[in-house]
Write an enzyme that holds these catalytic residues in place. Structure first.
Site, PDB file in Angstrom:
ATOM      1  N   ASP A 120       7.716  -4.948  -1.879  1.00  0.00           N
ATOM      2  CA  ASP A 120       8.980  -4.226  -2.643  1.00  0.00           C
ATOM      3  C   ASP A 120      10.213  -5.085  -2.558  1.00  0.00           C
ATOM      4  O   ASP A 120      11.330  -4.386  -2.925  1.00  0.00           O
ATOM      5  CB  ASP A 120       8.875  -2.781  -2.178  1.00  0.00           C
ATOM      6  CG  ASP A 120       9.567  -2.687  -0.825  1.00  0.00           C
ATOM      7  OD1 ASP A 120       9.556  -3.866  -0.002  1.00  0.00           O
ATOM      8  OD2 ASP A 120       9.857  -1.535  -0.110  1.00  0.00           O
TER       9      ASP A 120
ATOM     10  N   ALA B  61       0.697  -1.406  -0.012  1.00  0.00           N
ATOM     11  CA  ALA B  61       0.092   0.061   0.062  1.00  0.00           C
ATOM     12  C   ALA B  61       0.841   1.298   0.157  1.00  0.00           C
ATOM     13  O   ALA B  61       0.296   2.078  -0.161  1.00  0.00           O
ATOM     14  CB  ALA B  61      -0.791   0.135   1.301  1.00  0.00           C
TER      15      ALA B  61
ATOM     16  N   ALA C 251      15.581  -6.511 -54.562  1.00  0.00           N
ATOM     17  CA  ALA C 251      16.038  -5.626 -53.578  1.00  0.00           C
ATOM     18  C   ALA C 251      15.253  -4.612 -53.905  1.00  0.00           C
ATOM     19  O   ALA C 251      15.002  -3.823 -54.705  1.00  0.00           O
ATOM     20  CB  ALA C 251      17.502  -5.458 -53.924  1.00  0.00           C
TER      21      ALA C 251
ATOM     22  N   ARG D 216      10.499   7.484  -2.227  1.00  0.00           N
ATOM     23  CA  ARG D 216      11.740   7.849  -2.764  1.00  0.00           C
ATOM     24  C   ARG D 216      11.916   7.365  -4.210  1.00  0.00           C
ATOM     25  O   ARG D 216      13.094   7.637  -4.648  1.00  0.00           O
ATOM     26  CB  ARG D 216      12.652   7.031  -1.845  1.00  0.00           C
ATOM     27  CG  ARG D 216      12.687   7.374  -0.619  1.00  0.00           C
ATOM     28  CD  ARG D 216      13.375   6.290   0.567  1.00  0.00           C
ATOM     29  NE  ARG D 216      12.480   5.588   1.041  1.00  0.00           N
ATOM     30  CZ  ARG D 216      12.563   4.436   1.897  1.00  0.00           C
ATOM     31  NH1 ARG D 216      13.943   4.224   2.295  1.00  0.00           N
ATOM     32  NH2 ARG D 216      11.755   3.781   2.435  1.00  0.00           N
TER      33      ARG D 216
ATOM     34  N   SER E 299      17.114  -7.443 -49.966  1.00  0.00           N
ATOM     35  CA  SER E 299      17.394  -6.537 -49.068  1.00  0.00           C
ATOM     36  C   SER E 299      16.466  -5.088 -49.300  1.00  0.00           C
ATOM     37  O   SER E 299      16.123  -4.985 -50.337  1.00  0.00           O
ATOM     38  CB  SER E 299      18.779  -6.109 -49.588  1.00  0.00           C
ATOM     39  OG  SER E 299      19.618  -7.164 -49.239  1.00  0.00           O
TER      40      SER E 299
HETATM   41  C1  UD1 Z   1      10.633  -2.186   6.153  1.00  0.00           C
HETATM   42  C2  UD1 Z   1      11.029  -2.578   7.777  1.00  0.00           C
HETATM   43  C3  UD1 Z   1      12.385  -2.783   7.979  1.00  0.00           C
HETATM   44  C4  UD1 Z   1      12.990  -3.525   6.824  1.00  0.00           C
HETATM   45  C5  UD1 Z   1      12.624  -3.255   5.275  1.00  0.00           C
HETATM   46  C6  UD1 Z   1      12.808  -4.383   4.414  1.00  0.00           C
HETATM   47  C7  UD1 Z   1       9.108  -1.431   8.978  1.00  0.00           C
HETATM   48  C8  UD1 Z   1       8.869  -0.448   9.995  1.00  0.00           C
HETATM   49  N1  UD1 Z   1      10.431  -1.709   8.540  1.00  0.00           N
HETATM   50  O1  UD1 Z   1      11.301  -0.747   5.988  1.00  0.00           O
HETATM   51  O2  UD1 Z   1      12.673  -3.086   9.267  1.00  0.00           O
HETATM   52  O3  UD1 Z   1      14.362  -3.633   6.891  1.00  0.00           O
HETATM   53  O4  UD1 Z   1      11.159  -3.108   5.244  1.00  0.00           O
HETATM   54  O5  UD1 Z   1      12.794  -4.017   2.953  1.00  0.00           O
HETATM   55  O6  UD1 Z   1       8.508  -2.458   8.739  1.00  0.00           O
HETATM   56  N2  UD1 Z   1       3.487  -0.471   3.152  1.00  0.00           N
HETATM   57  C9  UD1 Z   1       2.220  -0.452   3.372  1.00  0.00           C
HETATM   58  N3  UD1 Z   1       1.676   0.255   3.976  1.00  0.00           N
HETATM   59  C10 UD1 Z   1       2.330   1.290   4.804  1.00  0.00           C
HETATM   60  C11 UD1 Z   1       3.744   1.334   4.724  1.00  0.00           C
HETATM   61  C12 UD1 Z   1       4.459   0.254   3.915  1.00  0.00           C
HETATM   62  O7  UD1 Z   1       1.698  -1.359   2.705  1.00  0.00           O
HETATM   63  O8  UD1 Z   1       1.641   2.061   5.365  1.00  0.00           O
HETATM   64  C13 UD1 Z   1       4.243  -1.552   2.387  1.00  0.00           C
HETATM   65  C14 UD1 Z   1       4.974  -0.954   1.372  1.00  0.00           C
HETATM   66  O9  UD1 Z   1       4.219  -0.939   0.236  1.00  0.00           O
HETATM   67  C15 UD1 Z   1       6.117  -1.668   1.257  1.00  0.00           C
HETATM   68  C16 UD1 Z   1       6.542  -2.556   2.567  1.00  0.00           C
HETATM   69  O10 UD1 Z   1       5.139  -2.142   3.318  1.00  0.00           O
HETATM   70  O11 UD1 Z   1       5.995  -2.537   0.149  1.00  0.00           O
HETATM   71  C17 UD1 Z   1       7.457  -1.883   3.276  1.00  0.00           C
HETATM   72  O12 UD1 Z   1       7.402  -0.671   3.411  1.00  0.00           O
HETATM   73  P1  UD1 Z   1       8.603   0.529   3.230  1.00  0.00           P
HETATM   74  O13 UD1 Z   1       7.944   1.876   3.789  1.00  0.00           O
HETATM   75  O14 UD1 Z   1       9.272   0.089   2.042  1.00  0.00           O
HETATM   76  O15 UD1 Z   1       9.568  -0.016   4.688  1.00  0.00           O
HETATM   77  P2  UD1 Z   1      10.964   0.159   4.816  1.00  0.00           P
HETATM   78  O16 UD1 Z   1      11.370   1.351   5.159  1.00  0.00           O
HETATM   79  O17 UD1 Z   1      11.656  -0.277   3.580  1.00  0.00           O
HETATM   80 CA    CA Z   2      11.244  -1.136   1.485  1.00  0.00          CA
END
Ligand code: UD1
Ligand code: CA
Length: 434
Positions: free
Chosen positions: A114, A22, A400, A27, A382
């Site tokens: 991700d 979600a 050709a 970034r 060709s």
């Molecule tokens: C998260 C972990 C971190 C880990 C890393 C691995 C937490 C707090 N941190 O950090 O410990 O090392 O993943 O890649 O969990 N997402 C939602 N809803 C939200 C926020 C995020 O569905 O409200 C989903 C994102 O789409 C993503 C995944 O959760 O697919 C991870 O979220 P992201 O914000 O990328 O977390 P990181 O900072 O990478």
């Molecule tokens: Ca991540």
């Protein structure tokens, strides 16, 4: 020694997978939801779903939020989808799926959408080990060279005591190189209880799923780390730099798979092969070739350098797709040669066709994509333009520089030439009697 009864009972537990997808992916600086960015021609989320699908999982639920419509349309019927709005952190995301989880007696495998590198074998092994252990939760971890941006694994003996996010970590915690992959197994009911108690007491003011681990450990529950040796499996994509790194890694994986099957890849660093491609043995792929998903290439073929073979095209055994050739939605028959500077779109070539340098199929009339069919053993001179729809008969030839207009089908064995191309009437070989 016989296994204790309780362990036997645990092994029967079904596993539900919950993929968190979600987040916005701030970034990435993109209007496309992060999990739909592609590597190897497939969205990040698609890679995660593939790994889960191969791992004997009972049911898959995806949490969508940012770009929900696009994410849902990609998922189709591969999984059920729950909504998270607003996106208040990974703990909150899991809580949004509570209604899908609460009646499920078993384990939940949580994965971030991700992190495309995880392998189905790893998931299977993690589930197997978790089921045999007394742990209430298992976290997939890896020791990485550069742990920046990941949550760090705080250990207490062989157990995981906490996961500390980088922003909240003390200096000595930041020095830890064992990181959280974001992939976990939890006993569902225990997880739900702890999720409800989560607080936003961190720098991002989010509900962190990672905080559940510390709460469990403080309660005296056992949380295990399942460490993988290959850090590529845990690579999370947060930026375009990560995306390019993952593309390279996944590409290498695909290339090695083909090398093991007997394919020569002359320069692996300069060749791109998407997932889901099949290539027969003794085929040679020359540098700077780009081969998209679901392409089938036979054995003893030559491809490239600088060939582009687009999604779903088929190349028969012993065929040549040479330098600066683009093949789109086309089938090339066994032994056919398309050696230089050619565009084949929506074309079907039978066996042993020769396509001369610079040949173009003009397949798009501005409204529809039209088809070109070339019969067995035909010889296209060709710089011919084949304006589709067009059929070139078996053994027919074009001179050709010919422009063969649409529907001006060339009968078998005949030759056409010119602009527009006309049938060439061959003079009889027999000399007139005097
Ligand atoms: C998260 C972990 C971190 C880990 C890393 C691995 C937490 C707090 N941190 O950090 O410990 O090392 O993943 O890649 O969990 N997402 C939602 N809803 C939200 C926020 C995020 O569905 O409200 C989903 C994102 O789409 C993503 C995944 O959760 O697919 C991870 O979220 P992201 O914000 O990328 O977390 P990181 O900072 O990478
Ligand atoms: Ca991540």
């Amino acid at each position: 020694m016989a296994q204790p009864l309780v362990l036997k009972k645990k092994t029967k537990k079904p596993v539900l997978a919950l993929v968190l997808a979600a987040g916005k992916g701030t970034r990435m600086k993109s209007s496309v939801p992060k999990v739909l960015h592609e590597i190897g021609g497939k969205p990040l989320l698609g890679h995660v779903l593939n790994a889960v699908n191969g791992a004997d999982i009972h049911k898959i639920v995806v949490v969508a939020g940012h770009g929900e419509k696009q994410v849902r349309s990609f998922i189709g019927n591969q999984a059920s989808v729950v909504r998270q709005f607003p996106q208040a952190g990974t703990g909150h995301a899991v809580l949004c799926a509570a209604s899908a989880l609460k009646h499920f007696q078993g384990l939940v495998l949580i994965l971030p959408g991700d992190a495309p590198g995880v392998r189905e074998e790893t998931i299977r092994e993690m589930v197997r080990i978790h089921k045999q252990s007394e742990a209430i939760a298992t976290v997939l971890t890896a020791c990485v060279k550069v742990p920046d941006g990941y949550g760090r694994i705080i250990r207490s003996g062989d157990q995981v005591a906490a996961i500390r996010e980088e922003l909240d970590a003390a200096e000595e915690e930041r020095a830890i190189c064992e990181i959280n992959s974001g992939i976990y197994l939890f006993e569902i009911q225990v997880l739900l209880k702890h999720l409800r108690a989560l607080k936003q007491n961190n720098r991002k003011k989010e509900y962190y799923l990672t905080d559940v681990v510390e709460a469990l450990a403080e309660e005296g529950q056992i949380v295990r780390g399942f460490q993988v040796s290959n850090e590529e499996e845990v690579l999370g994509i947060n930026s375009r730099v990560d995306l390019a790194r993952a593309e390279k890694i996944m590409n290498q994986r695909e290339i090695e798979k083909h090398q093991k099957n007997g394919v020569t890849i002359v320069s692996p660093d300069n060749t791109w092969i998407a997932s889901g491609v099949t290539i027969g043995s003794d085929t040679v792929i020359f540098p700077f070739s780009w081969i998209e998903s679901c392409v089938k290439i036979g054995s003893h073929c030559h491809v490239g350098p600088f060939a582009t073979i687009r999604q779903g095209s088929k190349i028969g055994d012993q065929a040549v797709v040479g330098c600066f050739v683009e093949v789109v939605r086309s089938n090339i028959g066994k032994g056919s040669r398309v050696k230089h500077l050619t565009y084949l779109g929506d074309a079907t070539l039978a066996e042993n066709v020769n396509i001369g340098a610079g040949t173009i199929t003009a397949n798009y009339d501005g409204v529809k994509k039209q088809k070109t069919v070339v019969g067995k053993g035909a010889f296209i001179g060709s710089n011919t333009v084949l304006v589709a729809p067009i059929r070139i008969g078996q053994g027919a030839k074009t001179g050709a520089g010919s422009v063969v207009l649409g529907k001006q089908h060339v009968p078998a064995g005949k030759t056409v030439a010119g602009v527009p191309a006309k049938l060439i009437q061959r003079k009889s070989n027999s000399k007139k009697k005097i």
